[in-house]
Enzyme design. Structure first.
Site, PDB file in Angstrom:
ATOM      1  N   GLY B  18       1.435  -0.732  -0.142  1.00  0.00           N
ATOM      2  CA  GLY B  18       0.415  -0.365  -0.098  1.00  0.00           C
ATOM      3  C   GLY B  18       0.446   1.607  -0.364  1.00  0.00           C
ATOM      4  N   VAL B  30      17.100   8.905  -0.447  1.00  0.00           N
ATOM      5  CA  VAL B  30      18.003   7.239  -1.395  1.00  0.00           C
ATOM      6  C   VAL B  30      19.041   7.997  -2.767  1.00  0.00           C
ATOM      7  CG1 VAL B  30      18.060   5.295  -2.820  1.00  0.00           C
ATOM      8  CG2 VAL B  30      16.581   5.461  -0.624  1.00  0.00           C
ATOM      9  N   ARG B  79       1.095  -4.960  -6.872  1.00  0.00           N
ATOM     10  CA  ARG B  79       0.945  -6.476  -5.716  1.00  0.00           C
ATOM     11  C   ARG B  79       1.722  -7.339  -6.755  1.00  0.00           C
ATOM     12  NH1 ARG B  79      -4.009  -8.869  -3.434  1.00  0.00           N
ATOM     13  NH2 ARG B  79      -3.337  -9.711  -2.826  1.00  0.00           N
ATOM     14  N   GLY B 109       5.946  -2.263   3.967  1.00  0.00           N
ATOM     15  CA  GLY B 109       5.778  -2.133   5.448  1.00  0.00           C
ATOM     16  C   GLY B 109       6.043  -3.965   5.420  1.00  0.00           C
ATOM     17  N   ASP B 110       4.950  -5.045   6.165  1.00  0.00           N
ATOM     18  CA  ASP B 110       5.402  -6.056   6.679  1.00  0.00           C
ATOM     19  C   ASP B 110       5.529  -6.994   5.171  1.00  0.00           C
ATOM     20  OD1 ASP B 110       2.733  -6.343   6.774  1.00  0.00           O
ATOM     21  OD2 ASP B 110       2.842  -7.096   8.774  1.00  0.00           O
ATOM     22  N   THR B 133       4.403   2.923   6.022  1.00  0.00           N
ATOM     23  CA  THR B 133       3.005   2.232   5.437  1.00  0.00           C
ATOM     24  C   THR B 133       1.869   3.300   6.700  1.00  0.00           C
ATOM     25  OG1 THR B 133       1.172   0.780   6.452  1.00  0.00           O
ATOM     26  CG2 THR B 133       3.642   0.816   7.403  1.00  0.00           C
ATOM     27  N   ASP B 135      -0.241   2.686   8.529  1.00  0.00           N
ATOM     28  CA  ASP B 135      -0.818   2.199   9.599  1.00  0.00           C
ATOM     29  C   ASP B 135       0.261   2.283  10.805  1.00  0.00           C
ATOM     30  OD1 ASP B 135      -3.120   1.395   7.919  1.00  0.00           O
ATOM     31  OD2 ASP B 135      -2.603  -0.910   7.759  1.00  0.00           O
ATOM     32  N   ASP B 137       2.165   0.119  11.968  1.00  0.00           N
ATOM     33  CA  ASP B 137       2.076  -0.971  12.951  1.00  0.00           C
ATOM     34  C   ASP B 137       3.611  -1.831  12.516  1.00  0.00           C
ATOM     35  OD1 ASP B 137       2.067  -1.737  10.096  1.00  0.00           O
ATOM     36  OD2 ASP B 137       0.308  -3.609  10.147  1.00  0.00           O
ATOM     37  N   ARG B 179      -6.542  -2.487   9.367  1.00  0.00           N
ATOM     38  CA  ARG B 179      -6.698  -3.775   9.194  1.00  0.00           C
ATOM     39  C   ARG B 179      -7.009  -3.901  10.690  1.00  0.00           C
ATOM     40  NH1 ARG B 179      -6.962  -5.901   3.668  1.00  0.00           N
ATOM     41  NH2 ARG B 179      -7.633  -3.261   3.532  1.00  0.00           N
ATOM     42  N   GLY B 193     -11.952  14.728  19.855  1.00  0.00           N
ATOM     43  CA  GLY B 193     -12.790  14.893  21.266  1.00  0.00           C
ATOM     44  C   GLY B 193     -13.472  13.953  20.695  1.00  0.00           C
ATOM     45  N   HIS B 260     -10.034   5.382   1.247  1.00  0.00           N
ATOM     46  CA  HIS B 260      -8.596   5.751   0.485  1.00  0.00           C
ATOM     47  C   HIS B 260      -7.790   6.831   0.415  1.00  0.00           C
ATOM     48  CE1 HIS B 260      -8.723   1.436  -0.323  1.00  0.00           C
ATOM     49  NE2 HIS B 260      -7.645   1.617  -0.318  1.00  0.00           N
TER      50      HIS B 260
END
Lengths: 329, 329, 329, 329
Positions: B18, B30, B79, B109-110, B133, B135, B137, B179, B193, B260
């Protein structure tokens, strides 16, 4: 429609129906203009519900300071089933008399105006309507208060979706507000460079949509955006997705429903100026003796439209913009 | 893990999984850092898919000028089922050799890191992971690239929804991304709030949620916001609405799924700085001979985490923030 | 520093010094946390000025609803020359006693803390400081409340300037806030991809700046941005322009001073969460008997710093970020 | 003005003068509309400078994809002293012939149109002007491309300044762009609720300004905003500050010059739609044989204005808006 002898001393102001950015700016303009004419102003909370239930409080220039930039409405809005009845309106009229309010400014959309029109007729109350709805579907004004802000809010969201659509070469179906009219859908589709726009004003043939998308994807575009008005006859973005997903399986079709984010936020410059013009004009025309009319801006000039006309039909979309959208795809 | 004799001459860089705001800033860092070390850089389009399918092109400092502020990723993401197979990875390794690429920087991500870890082991290729990512996570870094931007995007949307919730004294269920983890839900609920937040990390008892909402509405709050992580066990905002709507019929319950829009947009200051630090660090640690590691920032310092550790589990949420959210309701 | 027997019943809260986005979120957290501990809260308007002049009013959870997203401070801020005198502080202490306020939370920067420190010592009043300033120059906390928002505000402005700089291939000198420290200048320069950053923390040799700019323009860059902290020893962007304009006559050199726009606006997610954490923590540590300390967040954990330490010096800039900025140019 | 026999086969397009948001959207519309008419398009870089110096390159639909949302102009803008001479224009005309360009679309303000008008007359070249300037000072169109975006950018900055003005109860003088006209100053002053606006269109008596400010401050307003157009006869905000600072010493008078931030940024919905309409219309009217005219939108309809008329004078400000501003103070 004007009556030289009538002199307004006290007005009430309320917001009703779906809220839209700029309502606060409009209330502010009502209060500040009234002050210049030595007219007292009562704020009525929760629209017609509060008018019936006595949520009526005097407001002055300090109550409306520092609200011009705020979304929503500090007078709140609400639905009122009671106001749809003659008894409800009779109670409302009674309350207006109790506070010696001799004229009412209602800020909202066509539902709001329909109520005001009945109140005016049944109880001979002076009312002026200020068109405020993100849908822009009111005739008698080039734009309604809140439309420009909603357009920009939706557009910024679509710009963000375009980022991720491009990164992944995906197809996105984005649903924007517009139950009966496609103003937001049409203008955001042009402004975002969307590949297709589906509007309630046009018959949508799903097969044609598929063909357009296929043709565009053939022409080396690897992502695509379809903007769908919630009121499109396909039934909205989720239903459209059902209908076309098998044909575009490789594009990892996604749906985004922008929803109520389109109602909020600080009003745009344009909406604040329009809200200020119309709020101020509402007081002036009341003071000149007009009633049962809506104030609007057409071709940059103030225009008065009888309430019954304003509520008689939805505004037409600009067909030259539909052509433009097709040319630029 | 370091090998003094190894000297990197050519690196490849790709984005995968993602997309998240800041990926472009990271690629830029980079390229510009590599230039300082006289290292040649190849950009690999469409992530592992492009690595297998030879979408590999040399990029230099001019290719990355004026992209630091752009959402998405100009190298695109995709993907690749093929890369999940040994054959796919063998083909990828072959392509890296063909271009004399002696090290690979993977931004994602992972899932991205799992692939890189296998490539590294099976084909002895030097890889460094840059955690990006929305997320947040990933363990081994306090924040992932894109998280801060997504947080602000979601928050701005919730602020707008609050405007309309207040105007109408409605209840809104707002679904944010997440997710497996509730980082976005937790922090946006504190920052907006919100009255309640539902996270995948906590058991959600719908009865308790109802009780909390009832208590708050009793205590004179007339609108309320519930923030729901998409991965909450209730199944998300739409399912939650089904479960509670009868109990709050008078509040005209509404659902908003931010979707999204949270992935796109110009990266925040924080994300651009983090992306710049990590992209630059990735080149440096490769140059120092490290491999099969992920770069992160922990307590404001660069931290290296072995890939297998980075992908071993999801990051824990900060429980002091859960307590804070409850205190401030 | 802790005193087990002491139990806080009533606290006062004020904002002082330059305002910063998140102050309102912090006041809200103070009020809502106090409520949980059954502590009464008085809001003191206009900082120390109001404390001396009795602008003290009880506030509760409803007073702080719907303010988390607002810039500025609803308690207002002000300068007070009187509070710099012993007599002034004596009068302030007297007022605190009059209202039975047994502890004071002061939200502001080092000037604010210096005053609180004196008040605490001279009159044995429990005080806790909450660091809020866009300058981020307070030790004892990784970030101050308002810094992240100011950073993003400045960055968005610089992004816009970059658009026009690129269109015209011009050179722009952009001055950001930072009288004593270069935090905003350094991070916005990295995040905007500025060609050069001038900070108070580094000696600026105008000849070197000229050389760097010349080198970059040689290397085919046709526009350039220089970010200057207002406290840079050159004297700011206007003075720098005077010094270099003859050397870059063909670039139509322009100056932009971002100024007070950096102070306002809705706080970012990060600032709201930080403000909420610190406001809440201030109440808790007072309740635990701490006094004359500042609350901060260091490495994601709450940290207490004695006031005299917090005001003893300005926070150092992160030199790895200075290196990063140079690497990425 | 129309010539039925003429058929355009190749057009050139350039942007010139101060850049404005929406120029890219306009170029995109030119290219995509031309494609529908089978017209080839050459992009001319750096305005008239590039036209003389042969920076001319064919562009197609792919070159303009994903630029509708970008500020600035990817064709760049520049000044050209040479084009002000007959020799310069002769060289430009020669280059147009070399590339078989039979018509030229120039996007910019009145300086741009003056040049195009001369080129058309001296060398019988078909030209169409597209009005794009943030100043909105061109007659023949209700709004120019970029004006709405600049308005919103300035307004957002003023909203932020209002936050800090309120917190400190200070007086701010904010200078907005507008060298000859006060469009931005007038509309932002209404939309921000500024206390006073100073415009080039009105005589400014500093004594009256002082009196107005004194009266307002008396009436319990403790902060105030004055919006000043850069071209106001006082000489701008800094000079005004000099003149009034002694009278308002207690308000800690501050000056903010918004400057070039007003030129950049993603264009608003309105500007993108206007830019798309006008860019598209420019191609159509060329194709219909028109020349030496400017396209505009007046009362929501396309309007053609002869170039010599368009450059004959600045557009008048709307005096009803000046009255409105005064009413709402």
């Amino acid at each position: 429609m004007t009556d030289e002898l009538f002199k307004v001393k006290t007005i009430g102001v309320l917001t009703s129906g779906g809220d839209s950015p700029g309502m606060n700016a409009s209330i502010r303009a009502v209060v500040r203009t009234a002050e210049k004419f030595d007219i007292k102003v009562f704020g009525i909370k929760h629209g017609y519900f509060g008018l019936i239930n006595n949520e009526i409080v005097e407001i002055d220039t300090h109550d409306v300071s520092n609200i011009i930039q705020r979304g929503g409405t500090f007078l709140k809005s609400a639905r009122s089933d009671q106001f749809r009845t003659e008894e409800g309106r009779a109670k409302a009229a009674e309350n207006l008399k109790k506070y010696d309010i001799d004229a009412l400014i209602v800020i909202g959309g066509d539902g709001t105006f329909t109520g005001a029109n009945k109140l005016s007729k049944e109880h001979n109350i002076n009312v002026v309507g200020v068109p405020a709805t993100i849908d822009n579907d009111i005739i008698g004004t080039d734009e309604t208060i809140g439309y420009d802000t909603a357009l920009n809010t939706a557009l910024e969201a679509i710009d963000k979706i375009r980022d991720t659509a491009d990164a992944h070469e995906r197809m996105f179906l984005v649903e924007v507000m517009g139950r009966d009219t496609g103003f937001i859908a049409l203008e955001t589709s042009i402004a975002s460079g969307a590949e297709v726009a589906l509007l309630p004003e046009e018959l949508t043939h799903v097969d044609e949509v598929k063909k357009q998308l296929h043709d565009m994807l053939q022409a080396q575009r690897r992502s695509s955006l379809v903007v769908v008005a919630e009121g499109d006859e396909t039934g909205g973005a989720l239903k459209l997705a059902e209908k076309i997903k098998d044909d575009f399986a490789q594009y990892d079709l996604r749906v985004c429903i922008l929803g109520h984010t389109q109602r909020g936020g600080a009003p745009s410059a344009r909406d604040r100026v329009l809200a200020s013009r119309l709020g101020s004009a509402a007081v002036k025309v009341l003071n000149e003796g007009h009633s049962d009319i809506m104030v609007g801006v057409v071709n940059n000039s103030l225009k008065l439209t009888p309430m019954r006309v304003a509520i008689s039909k939805k505004k037409d979309i600009d067909h030259t913009l539909i052509d433009l959208a097709k040319t630029l795809r």
